[in-house]
Motif scaffolding. Structure first.
Motif, PDB file in Angstrom:
ATOM      1  N   SER A 163     -11.514   0.367  -2.094  1.00  0.00           N
ATOM      2  CA  SER A 163     -11.117  -0.107  -3.418  1.00  0.00           C
ATOM      3  C   SER A 163     -10.216   0.899  -4.119  1.00  0.00           C
ATOM      4  CB  SER A 163     -12.359  -0.386  -4.273  1.00  0.00           C
ATOM      5  OG  SER A 163     -12.002  -0.772  -5.587  1.00  0.00           O
ATOM      6  N   VAL A 164     -10.575   2.182  -4.059  1.00  0.00           N
ATOM      7  CA  VAL A 164      -9.763   3.220  -4.691  1.00  0.00           C
ATOM      8  C   VAL A 164      -8.355   3.252  -4.094  1.00  0.00           C
ATOM      9  CG1 VAL A 164      -9.470   5.713  -4.904  1.00  0.00           C
ATOM     10  CG2 VAL A 164     -11.676   4.668  -5.428  1.00  0.00           C
ATOM     11  N   VAL A 165      -8.282   3.248  -2.776  1.00  0.00           N
ATOM     12  CA  VAL A 165      -6.974   3.324  -2.121  1.00  0.00           C
ATOM     13  C   VAL A 165      -6.156   2.082  -2.435  1.00  0.00           C
ATOM     14  CG1 VAL A 165      -5.795   3.492   0.102  1.00  0.00           C
ATOM     15  CG2 VAL A 165      -7.881   4.808  -0.297  1.00  0.00           C
ATOM     16  N   LEU A 170      -1.529  -0.435  -5.257  1.00  0.00           N
ATOM     17  CA  LEU A 170      -0.973  -1.383  -6.223  1.00  0.00           C
ATOM     18  C   LEU A 170      -0.210  -0.663  -7.329  1.00  0.00           C
ATOM     19  CD1 LEU A 170      -4.050  -3.767  -6.551  1.00  0.00           C
ATOM     20  CD2 LEU A 170      -1.862  -4.345  -5.492  1.00  0.00           C
ATOM     21  N   ALA A 171      -0.684   0.516  -7.712  1.00  0.00           N
ATOM     22  CA  ALA A 171      -0.020   1.274  -8.783  1.00  0.00           C
ATOM     23  C   ALA A 171       1.288   1.900  -8.316  1.00  0.00           C
ATOM     24  CB  ALA A 171      -0.949   2.363  -9.303  1.00  0.00           C
ATOM     25  N   ARG A 176       3.980   4.664   0.835  1.00  0.00           N
ATOM     26  CA  ARG A 176       3.317   4.085   2.010  1.00  0.00           C
ATOM     27  C   ARG A 176       1.890   4.632   2.106  1.00  0.00           C
ATOM     28  NH1 ARG A 176       8.298   5.475   3.828  1.00  0.00           N
ATOM     29  NH2 ARG A 176       7.509   7.353   4.868  1.00  0.00           N
ATOM     30  N   PHE A 177       0.923   3.754   2.022  1.00  0.00           N
ATOM     31  CA  PHE A 177      -0.481   4.128   2.145  1.00  0.00           C
ATOM     32  C   PHE A 177      -1.031   3.605   3.466  1.00  0.00           C
ATOM     33  CE2 PHE A 177       0.021   4.480  -2.402  1.00  0.00           C
ATOM     34  CZ  PHE A 177      -0.876   5.473  -2.790  1.00  0.00           C
ATOM     35  N   LEU A 187      -6.054  -0.727   6.017  1.00  0.00           N
ATOM     36  CA  LEU A 187      -4.985  -1.014   5.065  1.00  0.00           C
ATOM     37  C   LEU A 187      -3.748  -0.225   5.443  1.00  0.00           C
ATOM     38  CD1 LEU A 187      -4.094  -2.327   2.333  1.00  0.00           C
ATOM     39  CD2 LEU A 187      -4.798  -0.199   1.232  1.00  0.00           C
ATOM     40  N   ARG A 188      -2.612  -0.888   5.371  1.00  0.00           N
ATOM     41  CA  ARG A 188      -1.337  -0.210   5.609  1.00  0.00           C
ATOM     42  C   ARG A 188      -0.274  -0.921   4.771  1.00  0.00           C
ATOM     43  NH1 ARG A 188       0.120   3.162   9.619  1.00  0.00           N
ATOM     44  NH2 ARG A 188      -1.614   2.480  10.938  1.00  0.00           N
ATOM     45  N   THR A 189       0.294  -0.203   3.817  1.00  0.00           N
ATOM     46  CA  THR A 189       1.307  -0.808   2.946  1.00  0.00           C
ATOM     47  C   THR A 189       2.689  -0.315   3.350  1.00  0.00           C
ATOM     48  OG1 THR A 189       1.184   0.943   1.262  1.00  0.00           O
ATOM     49  CG2 THR A 189      -0.363  -0.886   1.069  1.00  0.00           C
ATOM     50  N   PRO A 190       3.727  -1.130   3.102  1.00  0.00           N
ATOM     51  CA  PRO A 190       5.063  -0.785   3.597  1.00  0.00           C
ATOM     52  C   PRO A 190       5.803   0.236   2.755  1.00  0.00           C
ATOM     53  CG  PRO A 190       5.137  -2.892   2.470  1.00  0.00           C
ATOM     54  CD  PRO A 190       3.691  -2.475   2.503  1.00  0.00           C
TER      55      PRO A 190
END
Length: 557
Positions: A163-165, A170-171, A176-177, A187-190
């Motif tokens: 949840s924290v990550v 989102l912030a 890239r997380f 989870l892997r964000t672009p």
């Protein structure tokens, strides 16, 4: 002992460690952050970033309490722009765990490795590393068994870390997380900079498809010498949830919990959601640092606004405008899965995670009017004496005649209330109306409200009254409205509840046959209402079967 007491405020659970380390990475300007955890974060937490790193001469100093590079004077506390600033995170973590750090500043030839046990340095050496920092935390709360006993299962603690990550992803959509829990990437964000891309990764494609942009071109409100900018995404009303867990708030990119902002967003959805349902929203608020105090608690999860009313109004207005501009009529598959009445009471205690319940009122309510988003419809007929069938340019519409008429009458009654010009119908003979002892106090306190909508009532004994005139819209069932309002719980706005009750009792009923002219007149009036998609109680007035759906069902696609 002092170190452990202080650490108890900052490090509540493994997710607190992740939060502090991720904030440090973001303050260091990282464009990529990798988080790893095992054993729910008790066994291992590792956060690696490609930020600016720490100079070798300052590595040991970073673990001294209140040693921070983010503020240098008392005046800096009035305009904090970094996520961290108290100088408590690293020493607090080191006080309750084994910690290793490898870091390298951009202008140094080699990195620095340092290890600590119970807050004391146990080793230091040079070590190769690209620019950035990696912090490894092992055996969290090893010497604080009391804290370990209060932690949940590894799976639960891992969910808090996720949840924290997710919130910081989102912030900071431009970062890239990646998150690995128990050896599995979750989870892997672009890092594309597009919030919608992160929403798709965090909540899934279906949620992302139903998000509406907030604050595009109209997200700024001036006040005095400053501005508030509100941006983000808000879910279409069909995308409701059973809890407030899908509300995310960021103030100057700081993730916070705020009952004020939660209330502002829910007020924006006023009349659009069923009771007990809550929206999905990601809201970013940018305002001058001097107008928000973030130095409230060591966890930095709460803030105080200099002007709460203005912030509340800005958020409420921005979200409402997003719903005005883009909320479509619900489709059949959305209705089937979304609009299910629940026995949840109309108004419940407002509680966010980690907060106690309270019943205080919001600082202000600024409900902006919606505009009609219905196309011109051609009435075809009636189904089951309850639903009007109409054709639009984009498909077939089924209109609940009772819900639609409720909306028409509610808007009319509300307008008359505001103008203090109700349409009144006198009774041929005065009628008596008796109230019970428990109802008497409610009755007396709301006689003026009843007069405002068109009732002419006067005392006729201890608990008996003479009714000489009633609102024209409920001439046939005025007694039912009075009984319903006297028995209603004392929550929310009594005036609005009265308008809802009048609209419901005055509307055409399900099962009532209507002529084609009556149906056309009802649809024309509905097209002119402020919020044609829902009745005053949040129930849908219509559903749509698109032309594409029809082609698909008939094998024409």
């Amino acid at each position: 002992i002092v170190a452990r007491i202080a650490a108890g405020e900052v490090v509540e659970r493994p997710a607190s460690v992740v939060k502090e380390l991720v904030e440090n990475a973001l303050d260091a300007g990282a464009s990529e952050i990798a988080i790893e955890a095992t054993g729910g974060g008790i066994s291992l937490i590792r956060v690696a970033d490609d930020g600016s790193g720490i100079p070798a001469s300052e590595v040991a100093l970073a673990f001294e309490r209140y040693a921070t590079s983010k503020i240098s004077s008392d005046a800096d506390l009035e305009s904090i722009s970094s996520l961290g600033f108290r100088g408590e995170a690293l020493p607090s973590i080191a006080a309750v765990a084994q910690v290793e750090m490898v870091t390298r500043a951009a202008d140094e030839a080699a990195g620095t490795f340092i290890s600590l046990m119970d807050g004391a340095v146990t080793g230091r050496r040079s070590q190769a590393r690209p620019t950035g920092t990696t912090v490894t935390v092992r055996s969290l709360f090893r010497r604080v068994p009391a804290r370990l006993k209060f932690l949940k299962s590894a799976a639960t603690e891992s969910s808090h870390i996720a949840s924290v990550v997710s919130q910081y992803a989102l912030a900071f959509p431009g970062v890239r997380f990646s998150l690995s829990l128990e050896g599995r990437t979750t989870l892997r964000t672009p890092g594309s900079g597009q919030l919608i891309d992160v929403v798709s990764e965090v909540y899934g494609l279906e949620v992302a498809r139903n998000m509406l942009p907030v604050g595009e071109g109209e997200g700024e409100w001036s006040g005095g010498n400053s501005q508030i900018r509100v941006t983000g995404l808000a879910g279409a009303p069909s995308l409701s949830r059973a809890s407030r867990g899908y509300l995310s708030f960021f103030v100057n990119r700081r993730w916070i919990n705020s009952r004020l902002l939660a209330w502002a967003v829910e007020e924006a959805y006023h009349g659009l959601l069923m009771a007990g349902k809550h929206p999905v929203a990601i809201i970013n608020i940018v305002l001058p640092p001097g107008e928000v105090d973030v130095n409230i608690h060591p966890t930095k999860a709460e803030v105080k606004f200099q002007d709460e009313h203005r912030v509340f109004g800005a958020v409420q207005k921005a979200v409402r405008q997003a719903l005005i501009a883009r909320a479509p009529a619900p489709r059949i598959e959305e209705i089937a899965t979304t609009y299910r009445p629940t026995p949840t009471r109309e108004r419940e205690l407002w509680t966010l995670p980690g907060e106690s319940a309270h019943t205080q009122s919001p600082p202000m309510t600024v409900v902006q009017p919606l505009v009609s988003t219905l196309p011109v419809l051609r009435v075809l007929g009636q189904l089951a004496n309850s639903y009007i069938i109409a054709e639009g340019p984009d498909g077939l519409y089924l209109i609940d005649q009772h819900a639609a008429h409720e909306r028409i009458l509610f808007d009319k009654i509300s307008s008359q209330q505001s103008a203090r010009q109700p349409e009144v119908q006198g009774l041929l003979e005065p009628a008596t109306f008796e109230v019970s002892p428990p109802q008497a106090a409610t009755w007396q306190s709301h006689l003026a409200d009843l007069a405002m909508v068109g009732f002419n009532i006067e005392p006729f004994g201890d608990r008996t009254y003479l009714v000489r005139a009633v609102p024209a819209v409920i001439a046939g069932d005025w007694a039912g409205v009075l009984r319903e309002m006297l028995d209603a719980p004392g929550e929310g706005s009594w005036e609005e509840g009265l308008a809802k009750s009048m609209a419901c009792h005055g509307a055409v009923r399900a099962g009532q046959s209507l002529s084609i002219e009556e149906m056309r007149d009802l649809v024309r009036q509905m097209e002119q209402t402020a919020t044609p998609q829902t009745c005053p109680h949040g129930r849908p007035t219509l559903i749509r079967l698109t032309a594409a759906q029809l082609r698909r069902e008939f094998g024409r696609s």
